[in-house]
Design an enzyme around this catalytic site. Structure first.
Site, PDB file in Angstrom:
ATOM      1  N   TYR A 131      19.755  -1.374  97.162  1.00 15.65           N
ATOM      2  CA  TYR A 131      19.436  -0.742  98.395  1.00 15.65           C
ATOM      3  C   TYR A 131      20.081  -1.607  99.656  1.00 15.65           C
ATOM      4  O   TYR A 131      19.458  -2.611  99.494  1.00 15.65           O
ATOM      5  CB  TYR A 131      18.069  -0.280  98.627  1.00 15.65           C
ATOM      6  CG  TYR A 131      17.582   0.498  97.554  1.00 15.65           C
ATOM      7  CD1 TYR A 131      17.898   1.422  96.478  1.00 15.65           C
ATOM      8  CD2 TYR A 131      15.992   0.496  97.381  1.00 15.65           C
ATOM      9  CE1 TYR A 131      17.773   2.089  95.750  1.00 15.65           C
ATOM     10  CE2 TYR A 131      15.488   1.716  96.432  1.00 15.65           C
ATOM     11  CZ  TYR A 131      16.449   2.283  95.645  1.00 15.65           C
ATOM     12  OH  TYR A 131      15.774   3.096  94.830  1.00 15.65           O
ATOM     13  N   SER A 132      20.767  -0.955 100.587  1.00 15.49           N
ATOM     14  CA  SER A 132      21.349   0.141 100.595  1.00 15.49           C
ATOM     15  C   SER A 132      22.722   0.117 100.782  1.00 15.49           C
ATOM     16  O   SER A 132      23.353   0.249 101.633  1.00 15.49           O
ATOM     17  CB  SER A 132      20.767   0.981 102.027  1.00 15.49           C
ATOM     18  OG  SER A 132      20.779   0.279 103.055  1.00 15.49           O
TER      19      SER A 132
END
Length: 317
Positions: free
Chosen positions: A53-54
């Site tokens: 992420y991300s």
């Protein structure tokens, strides 16, 4: 609001997990801090993220969410008050999913650095890597647990067969066993989990922390037609829910939300919290207003009759 035991671990969590996929993607560090402060300030204690992420956002390379959480932990000096879950195995740029021992040991060190902590409460297999023997993956986790860097392990996105095989190998070879499972599960996406995975989770007492609990925002009632899809960056992922069944589910949520004078999001989460297999649904928010509808879910006075109505109206067969 009662704490719940997370699988067979000694981790006690409140029944909502905050999803850290929005950090460094749809919200910046300042807003992320405000939302984390409000979430923990409302009495919750469980945050889920992943090393990847991300990475998908423009200009990102992965690790942004963990970095923001690490900066927040350092600023508040509250590591002992929160339970941190992260994941390993996603493609971080190599072009493949990797659960080899060498890769996991290195990835754990990277996550620990970004999170600015000495240990990860729950370290999870993010995606399956069929090229690596299950034993090798579990041996990596065994080493990390013995070194005190990881407390417990969990899995996400495994097939029923692979989850069962992992549990069997843990038992037979006296290796650490998964204590949680993280499936894609909500009022709309029920079939895959309920057909067979749910039974395995109940059989092994796995704490279920499902993701996409609000179906990328569809179950908030924000998206009613194609015209609504431009309302957010996640809108395009919601188009598939705008079918007859999706509309039927929204109508059921509207009805129960009106009866309880609350939001559709709160009702959709309350339904999950009351499922016998679910411990703490994962949900994210990008504003304090969104967060409010999430934090109300555990205390919602929803009746069994209303829960049964939602189950019946959202049936897939």
């Amino acid at each position: 609001m009662q704490k719940r035991q997370l699988g067979k671990s000694d981790l006690q969590v409140y029944p909502i997990t905050f999803g850290g996929n929005v950090f460094g993607w749809t919200i910046d560090e300042k807003t992320s801090f405000e939302i984390l402060d409000a979430f923990i300030g409302s009495g919750f204690n469980f945050i889920d993220t992943a090393d990847v992420y991300s990475r998908w956002a423009e200009g990102n390379q992965g690790g942004e969410s963990e970095t923001i959480i690490g900066n927040w932990l350092k600023k508040n000096n509250n590591r002992n008050k929160v339970i941190i879950a992260t994941k390993v195995g996603s493609d971080m740029g190599s072009g493949k999913k990797d659960l080899s021992k060498k890769y996991i040991i290195k990835a754990a060190e990277d996550s620990l650095k970004r999170l600015q902590t000495d240990y990860i409460d729950l370290y999870q297999t993010h995606w399956d890597d069929p090229t690596t023997p299950i034993e090798e993956t579990l041996e990596a986790y065994d080493q990390l647990i013995k070194e005190g860097k990881v407390r417990f392990i969990g899995a996400s996105n495994l097939s029923t067969e692979r989850l069962q095989a992992s549990m069997r190998i843990s038992f037979e070879q006296k290796l650490p066993a998964y204590i949680t499972f993280q499936p894609h599960y909500n009022l709309y996406e029920r079939e895959v989990f309920e057909e067979s995975l749910e039974e395995v989770c109940l059989q092994h007492n796995l704490g279920v922390i499902n993701y996409y609990s609000l179906a990328s925002g569809f179950l908030t009632g924000k998206y009613r037609s194609e015209a609504d899809l431009s309302k957010s960056q996640r809108g395009s992922g919601v188009a598939k829910y705008l079918d007859a069944r999706g509309q039927k589910i929204l109508a059921a949520l509207d009805k129960v939300a009106a009866e309880l004078n609350t939001s559709q999001a709160t009702v959709a989460l309350a339904w999950l919290i009351h499922r016998p297999s679910v411990t703490a649904p994962i949900v994210s928010a990008t504003s304090l207003k969104q967060l409010e509808s999430i934090t109300k879910a555990p205390d919602l006075s929803i009746t069994q009759e209303q829960l049964d109505f939602l189950t019946q109206e959202s049936a897939w067969h």
